[in-house]
Design a protein around this motif. Structure first.
Motif, PDB file in Angstrom:
ATOM      1  N   ASN B  13       0.808  -1.242   0.000  1.00 47.65           N
ATOM      2  CA  ASN B  13       0.000   0.000   0.000  1.00 47.65           C
ATOM      3  C   ASN B  13       0.833   1.280   0.000  1.00 47.65           C
ATOM      4  O   ASN B  13       0.464   2.262   0.628  1.00 47.65           O
ATOM      5  N   PRO B  15       1.884   4.688  -1.040  1.00 46.19           N
ATOM      6  CA  PRO B  15       1.339   5.730  -1.905  1.00 46.19           C
ATOM      7  C   PRO B  15       2.441   6.477  -2.661  1.00 46.19           C
ATOM      8  O   PRO B  15       3.593   6.487  -2.223  1.00 46.19           O
ATOM      9  N   ASP B  17       2.905   9.492  -2.693  1.00 46.19           N
ATOM     10  CA  ASP B  17       3.444  10.535  -1.805  1.00 46.19           C
ATOM     11  C   ASP B  17       4.696  10.053  -1.065  1.00 46.19           C
ATOM     12  O   ASP B  17       5.516  10.846  -0.641  1.00 46.19           O
ATOM     13  N   GLN B  18       4.785   8.732  -0.844  1.00 49.55           N
ATOM     14  CA  GLN B  18       5.964   8.185  -0.160  1.00 49.55           C
ATOM     15  C   GLN B  18       7.084   7.887  -1.152  1.00 49.55           C
ATOM     16  O   GLN B  18       8.225   7.703  -0.758  1.00 49.55           O
ATOM     17  N   HIS B  59      -0.856  -3.200  -4.020  1.00 50.31           N
ATOM     18  CA  HIS B  59      -1.345  -1.846  -4.328  1.00 50.31           C
ATOM     19  C   HIS B  59      -0.222  -0.814  -4.283  1.00 50.31           C
ATOM     20  O   HIS B  59      -0.342   0.246  -3.676  1.00 50.31           O
ATOM     21  N   GLN B  62      -0.234   3.677  -4.954  1.00 50.37           N
ATOM     22  CA  GLN B  62      -1.581   4.245  -4.864  1.00 50.37           C
ATOM     23  C   GLN B  62      -1.485   5.752  -4.631  1.00 50.37           C
ATOM     24  O   GLN B  62      -0.419   6.290  -4.431  1.00 50.37           O
ATOM     25  N   SER B  63      -2.639   6.405  -4.679  1.00 52.90           N
ATOM     26  CA  SER B  63      -2.754   7.856  -4.450  1.00 52.90           C
ATOM     27  C   SER B  63      -2.693   8.619  -5.754  1.00 52.90           C
ATOM     28  O   SER B  63      -3.517   8.415  -6.621  1.00 52.90           O
ATOM     29  N   TYR B  85       0.790  -6.466  -6.643  1.00 62.07           N
ATOM     30  CA  TYR B  85       0.034  -5.791  -7.688  1.00 62.07           C
ATOM     31  C   TYR B  85       0.149  -4.288  -7.501  1.00 62.07           C
ATOM     32  O   TYR B  85       0.467  -3.809  -6.405  1.00 62.07           O
ATOM     33  N   ALA B  86      -0.079  -3.568  -8.606  1.00 62.29           N
ATOM     34  CA  ALA B  86       0.143  -2.124  -8.589  1.00 62.29           C
ATOM     35  C   ALA B  86      -1.191  -1.393  -8.623  1.00 62.29           C
ATOM     36  O   ALA B  86      -2.206  -1.929  -9.067  1.00 62.29           O
TER      37      ALA B  86
END
Ligand code: SF4
Lengths: 418, 166
Positions: B13, B15, B17-18, B59, B62-63, B85-86
């Motif tokens: 997970n 994002p 942003d990271q 994921h 994400q974001s 998975y992306a």
């Protein structure tokens, strides 16, 4: 075919499309904000170098900046303005509001159309019966701007059927937050989500809006609500442009149906690090907050301002709490002035900010130190999005945000509702 | 289409942003690459070598849909990304910028940081040479393989739009 398949078939000049197929479709609207617009314009001019084919379909909104805080930012906005002028694209400058609200209010989002954007919440426009999805800079710069088209893989559709009546104090946003947790981050990767059922039917358009908003968080590609008389009247009140709404041929044109009864649902809160970290407000009650905000693209609707005013009217924020109120558009601020909400919230201790996207990504406002926490109606709560990666972001309904601001800690709004 | 190199392993997970902090969205790609993923592994931006393989969980990416996250990763010179998975936009963006990505269920169970991985996009396999284990990836749509081979969406845009070669 269902709504998404019909729109994609029409836009790609085919009689029929099915899930899994790749199509190249005409795009009706491209929405860009000040950040994505800048990145996209650079790729378009430096790497593509073709003319913009349909500048009247390209809309840029400065929503992260209501006023540039630094010289560098001023330069970026100037570059964007020059880009929009050079190509003849629409520009809504600082102070216009949040990209998605501005797009809707100015008639760029109409039922039956294809809407794309760099902002990952672009699927929200499926609320009006569009096929709407987020694409990357290279799609926009390489295909949408020069050719007015984009490639899409036709998604499989999942129907999310919502039944039951909301209890007092539980709002549509609480349902949307709850669903994010239920479906799970990445729980619907690549799917189209159809939000239906008696709950959705009974809601006004701006409340339905909160459901397709979660598309990105569960990993889906797009979401939609079947357009009805409310949708058509709503869009008619925004624009005189013609449109042709389409609906699904039958309710079974989907891969799966997920049913949820919302009658027992309590107000919900999602805490950092991700949207999936959601639970009833009682699970978070008592956690300290210093900041509250109605803003981001999840908030700042007139419905949010009214809800907060109902909790805050005649009361005052707890000592040490700062409360940012950010209208999502100029029209919302006009309504807030007329309804007396500006005064109500001001007297309760809130601070009004210009129509914009608020402190999402802390560009103009809203950075947090590592010991601070904010409760907001934002669409996002990832670490580091608003200043320190250690700061906490709690998401909730406007009522939960207001109740928490009165106590200086996450609080159940039902305690304040008469 | 192949890549082979040491791997770096990240979690679930994550994002965008990271990957690139949003307040760095407007700096140069080189500068973004110098800080890429530093919140999650401070050694990554300085230690990553061209040809290394990035492994992550569910994921990934994400974001935000801005392509700067995959572009900053591409700017480090990594050879490929392999994830459980992306996120959809991250997936799309990788192919649109010509950065190989495979979704490989189970990859984070077996692989450890520093293992040498051989990634074969065409065959859809990932081999961990250090432990001698082979993983098979979810097939990539032929349309996307073609895009990857073309170097991204821009070089093939005119043809896709039905207007002959660009
Ligand atoms: S506030 Fe955030 S999520 Fe909403 S439109 Fe702006 S960038 Fe997108």
């Amino acid at each position: 075919m269902n709504l998404v398949e019909k729109i994609l078939a029409r836009a790609s000049g085919r009689a029929k499309v099915s899930p899994g197929e790749v199509v190249v479709a005409n795009v009706d609207t491209l929405l860009l904000h000040d950040l994505s617009g800048y990145l996209t314009s650079k790729v378009f001019e430096e790497e593509v170098g073709l003319p913009m084919r349909y500048p009247e379909r390209v809309v840029m909104v400065f929503d992260h900046h209501f006023s540039p805080p630094t010289e560098e930012r001023a330069r970026i906005l100037e570059a964007n303005r020059a880009f929009a002028r050079r190509h003849g694209a629409h520009l809504f400058d600082c102070g216009s509001g949040n990209i998605h609200h501005v797009g809707v209010r100015n008639g760029f989002v109409r039922p039956g159309t294809v809407v794309v954007g760099s902002d990952s919440h672009t699927p929200v426009h499926g609320t009006l019966g569009c096929f709407a999805t987020g694409l990357g800079n290279n799609s926009h710069a390489g295909m949408v701007m020069p050719f007015g088209k984009a490639w899409f893989r036709v998604p499989e559709t999942i129907r999310i059927e919502l039944s039951g009546r909301l209890r007092p104090g539980t709002t549509p946003r609480d349902v949307a937050l709850y669903l994010t947790g239920e479906i799970g981050e990445g729980g619907a990767v690549y799917k189209a989500l159809a939000f239906t059922g008696e709950l959705i039917d009974g809601l006004e358009v701006w409340d339905r809006w909160l459901f397709p908003l979660i598309t990105i968080d569960v990993g889906a590609k797009c979401a939609f609500v079947e357009p009805d008389e409310k949708t058509v009247a709503f869009v008619r009140s925004m624009t005189g442009e013609p449109f042709e709404a389409v609906g699904s041929d039958s309710a079974d044109e989907c891969e799966a149906i997920w049913e949820h009864d919302v009658s027992e649902l309590e107000p919900q809160v999602a805490a950092s690090p991700t949207l999936g970290n959601v639970g009833p407000v009682s699970a978070f009650a008592g956690r300290a907050i210093q900041w509250a905000e109605l803003g981001g693209h999840g908030g700042g609707r007139i419905e949010d301002l009214r809800m907060a005013a109902d909790v805050l009217r005649g009361r005052h924020l707890a000592a040490g709490v700062k409360f940012n109120v950010v209208p999502s558009s100029r029209e919302v601020f006009t309504e807030a002035c007329r309804e007396g909400l500006v005064e109500d919230l001001h007297l309760a201790g809130c601070t009004w900010f210009p129509p914009s996207t608020g402190s999402n990504q802390a560009i103009n406002m809203g950075a947090l130190a590592d010991t601070e926490a904010m409760v907001s109606t934002h669409a996002r709560n990832f670490p580091g999005r608003n200043g320190s990666a250690k700061a906490m972001m709690y998401l909730g309904s406007a009522a939960t945000v207001a109740a928490s601001a009165l106590r200086g800690q996450i609080s159940d709004p039902r305690e304040f509702l008469s | 289409m192949q890549a082979r190199g040491r791997c770096w392993v990240f979690g679930d997970n994550i994002p965008t942003d990271q990957i690139v902090r949003s307040d760095r969205a407007l700096v140069s790609l080189g500068e973004m690459a110098a800080h890429v993923l530093e919140n999650l592994n401070p050694d990554f931006p300085g230690g990553v070598r061209p040809g290394d393989i990035l492994v992550a969980g569910r994921h990934f990416g994400q974001s935000s849909g801005r392509a700067i996250a995959p572009k900053a990763l591409q700017a480090t010179g990594i050879g490929a990304i392999v994830v459980e998975y992306a996120a959809r936009l991250f997936y799309r963006n990788c192919f649109e910028i010509g950065l190989p990505l495979l979704e490989c269920p189970g990859i984070t169970d077996g692989v450890e940081e520093g293992d040498v991985l051989a990634v074969d996009m065409t065959a859809g396999t990932v081999v961990d040479e250090t432990i001698g284990r082979r993983f098979s990836a979810r097939p990539v749509d032929p349309f996307l393989m073609e895009m990857l081979e073309a170097g991204g969406v821009i070089p093939m845009a005119a043809r896709l739009a039905g207007e002959g070669e660009a």
